[in-house]
Scaffold this active site. Structure first.
Site, mmCIF file in Angstrom:
data_model
loop_
_atom_site.group_PDB
_atom_site.id
_atom_site.type_symbol
_atom_site.label_atom_id
_atom_site.label_comp_id
_atom_site.label_asym_id
_atom_site.label_seq_id
_atom_site.Cartn_x
_atom_site.Cartn_y
_atom_site.Cartn_z
ATOM 1 N N GLY A 246 0.789 -1.264 0.068
ATOM 2 C CA GLY A 246 -0.064 -0.060 -0.057
ATOM 3 C C GLY A 246 0.593 1.330 0.086
ATOM 4 N N GLU A 671 8.660 2.979 8.075
ATOM 5 C CA GLU A 671 9.194 4.060 7.443
ATOM 6 C C GLU A 671 10.415 4.518 7.526
ATOM 7 O OE1 GLU A 671 4.973 6.340 6.569
ATOM 8 O OE2 GLU A 671 5.023 5.186 8.437
#
Length: 710
Positions: A246, A671
């Site tokens: 995603g 991240e």
């Protein structure tokens, strides 16, 4: 061959958390038993195909539906004159949604690739052929897609933080500095490109709307759909069991809304799957940025002034800002400190969250500027960071929950062999290749959002965990299994975890590196209460014993601190001065990311982020044609990403990192791996060639035109 290592150092691993476990759904995925959103069969399934605008700005004059409706298998053509009306003014879980998702509500076209119709047919092939044959007439208007640093119509925007922060007198601080860096850095438009395309099937069953989707949060998408179609939230169910990536792009998009509209009109299941090319227009992207960084320091490298100003773009229909100045607010302090995020509206699709939004491009500029400052001061880049390590948040003034950045640099320098580095550029060679090494720091916020969970003790002695998590490839399902097993004091094979269903209750989406942390907190609370009940030895009835949790109060009670994951990135590159080719020979990332739940999948996340950093530094660049407003090469042939040949040796590891005030201890790793990676590569290219590259990607033509040591 890409290699990666992880260790737990001297830490003793107790229970399941901290031990390497293969994915609990791994066998289903490799055998094909795991079904993705576009694969699940439904009786009487119809297929929708989106038709997109071929102009960048204007109005739809007419849609020639008659010839298309006469084509074999075609069931309907939805457009702005006949589609169901929806609410476009509601405020959702993430604020006001991008109106692009509210398809077919008006005749305006705000960008190339805007959805203008949905053709529905019995088969996907029939729908595609008909959609490609559909003729739409436009009243075309002049468009503007020109992004540059000198836009006079740019403006500041508060978004997940203030647009501007400042303290001290910046110009005075710069003037009083012995050494000054003043440079502009640019990053291009970048796209998510998850392996699984965006797909959704909508159907009505007994008065209830069901959507089988690929998304990053079923509760979020269900809430948005209920708001848009003015439905009772209890009458909407969204399922998303397996997601093939995603990276921020899989929220509420045009295809889900179009599928719901068609299912409502036709009263049968309708599936809409985007093509790769459509994803370039309809699923968001990372805005291009232009950033100016000014650093003023004493001769010993201690910062007196720091200015980081960023400009990004958004569409004319929705505001989204790439907050590139965010890293400077956490990483380095100075008496005069200024950051600003500005925005310009253009006739382009709306950008969105993309892995490490703000931090990834922002760290490229900031960490490159730090390297330039180190060079000017004649100080080692790591030592420069040591001298500028802040005690508190530079902008917030809050204490850090834990900040083990220097431990990452110490361990990374030891492992990478940094002490043997000659700081002078352009000296090392391997045949025709110039060799260089570079480093950069990384950080990403560690947050938690309220979530709920239910844990059931079954009569057969096993446990069932229900939490509305989303596993977008991160291994969340496995991590939650391990967390639950330890909280229940049982083995992982005694725990079943159900996720990806809005009926499971409210839970945060998979994003912002806060999913596993938030879901685990809810699971731990429910499991702890269940264990206490089981300790009473009252027996387990046939239906089991279930305990539910809600972390809203617990998260609200957490003390206010700067909470972040940190890391140190190291890269070695080889540059061919004759061809301009840049090769990354090895990378090392050492991270401080709290409690590592599953070293196996954690390594995959960190290595994946670092690989994306290589891709960002050397390859990824979406280019718009100013004449048409559309992309050149909106596919994976024209949009280059790093392949296996580009990532020969990557290592990811971590150091001990504990927040004594945090009952969960998980910080998030999805991240932080990409942050600073591009800067480390760029800094290594300078060390190899003696030439700074402030514009990404570092393409061969840019290397050749920039020159360097021959």
């Amino acid at each position: 061959m890409t290699t990666a290592t992880t260790t737990t150092g001297t830490r003793a691993v107790k229970g399941s958390v901290g031990s390497a476990h293969t994915r609990v759904e791994g066998r289903d995925k490799v055998t094909g038993a795991a079904r993705y959103a576009g694969e699940i069969p439904f009786a009487e399934l119809a297929h929708g195909w989106l038709a997109l605008s071929t102009v960048a700005r204007g109005r739809i004059r007419s849609v020639d539906t008659a010839p298309v409706l006469a084509m074999p298998g075609v069931l309907a053509v939805l457009h702005h004159e006949n589609a169901p009306r929806v609410d476009t003014d509601y405020v959702g879980l993430l604020g006001t949604p991008d109106p692009t998702a509210a398809v077919f509500q008006h005749d305006r076209v705000p960008h190339m690739g805007w959805p203008v119709a949905l053709v529905v047919a019995e088969t996907s092939e029939q729908a595609r052929e008909a959609a490609e044959a559909l003729v739409v007439h436009y009243e075309q208007e002049p468009h503007d897609v020109a992004f540059s640093a000198d836009r006079s119509d740019a403006y500041p925007l508060d978004n997940f933080g203030p647009a501007v922060t400042q303290k001290g007198d910046l110009e005075t601080g710069l003037a009083a500095s012995a050494v000054v860096v003043d440079a502009e850095y640019t990053t291009p438009e970048e796209h998510h490109n998850p392996m699984e395309p965006h797909a959704a099937t909508a159907l009505w069953d007994g008065g209830r709307l069901e959507v089988v989707d690929s998304n990053q949060g079923t509760f979020w998408v269900a809430s948005e759909i209920a708001n848009m179609f003015s439905l009772d939230p209890a009458s909407v169910r969204v399922r998303s069991e397996h997601v093939g990536g995603g990276f921020g792009s899989k929220g509420l998009r045009a295809h889900q809304v179009a599928a719901v509209m068609a299912a409502t009109v036709l009263q049968r299941p309708v599936r809409v799957v985007m093509t790769r090319r459509q994803m370039f227009s309809l699923t968001g992207y990372r805005s291009p940025t232009t950033q100016r960084v000014r650093l003023g320091a004493d001769a010993d490298g201690r910062l007196r002034a720091l200015d980081h100003s960023s400009l990004s773009l958004t569409s004319t229909v929705h505001e989204f800002i790439e907050a590139c100045a965010a890293p400077a607010r956490v990483m380095y302090d100075a008496d005069a400190h200024h950051t600003a995020n500005r925005l310009v509206r253009l006739d382009v699709p709306t950008p969105t969250f993309m892995r490490a939004p703000g931090e990834a491009p922002g760290s490229f500029a900031l960490e490159s500027a730090l390297d330039e400052l180190a060079e000017k001061c004649g100080i080692d880049p790591i030592e420069l960071r040591v001298r500028n390590e802040p005690e508190r948040g530079p902008v917030s003034g809050l204490p850090f929950s834990s900040r083990n950045l220097l431990a990452c640099f110490r361990e990374g320098a030891r492992r990478f062999g940094w002490a043997d580095r000659d700081p002078r550029p352009g000296l090392r060679r391997d045949g025709r290749w110039l060799l260089g090494t570079g480093t950069a720091a990384a950080s990403f916020g560690s947050a938690a959002m309220p979530s709920t969970a239910a844990v059931t003790a079954e009569a057969d002695g096993t446990f069932t965990v229900r939490v509305n998590a989303a596993d977008i490839g991160t291994g969340a399902r496995t991590a939650l299994t391990l967390v639950a097993a330890d909280a229940l004091e049982t083995a992982p094979d005694q725990v079943r975890v159900h996720i990806g269903d809005s009926d499971l209750g409210p839970a945060v989406l998979a994003g912002g590196s806060m999913g596993t942390r938030s879901w685990s907190w809810a699971v731990m609370i429910a499991a702890g209460e269940l264990r206490e009940r089981l300790a009473l030895n009252t027996g387990i009835p046939p239906e089991g014993i279930t305990v539910r949790s809600d972390t809203t109060a617990a998260i609200g009670a957490l003390s206010r601190k700067e909470r972040h994951s940190f890391g140190a990135q190291f890269a070695e590159v080889a540059v061919d001065p004759a061809t301009g080719e840049v090769r990354v020979r090895r990378m090392l990332g050492i991270f401080a990311a709290g409690r590592i739940v599953n070293p196996l999948t954690a390594r995959s996340q960190l290595v994946g982020g670092m690989t994306w950093g290589i891709s960002m530094a050397l390859h990824e660049e979406a280019v718009r044609d100013r004449a048409t407003g559309g992309h050149y090469g909106a596919d994976l042939a024209g949009y280059h990403v790093a392949s296996h040949a580009d990532v020969p040796h990557i290592e990811a590891d971590w150091v001990d990192d504990v927040d004594p005030d945090d009952p969960v201890g998980i910080k998030g790793i999805g991240e932080v791996g990409i942050v600073g990676a591009a800067a480390a590569v760029a800094n290594a290219v300078w060390h190899a060639t003696g030439v700074r590259h402030r514009d990404l990607p570092i393409r061969p033509d840019r290397v050749l035109t920039a020159g360097g040591h021959a």
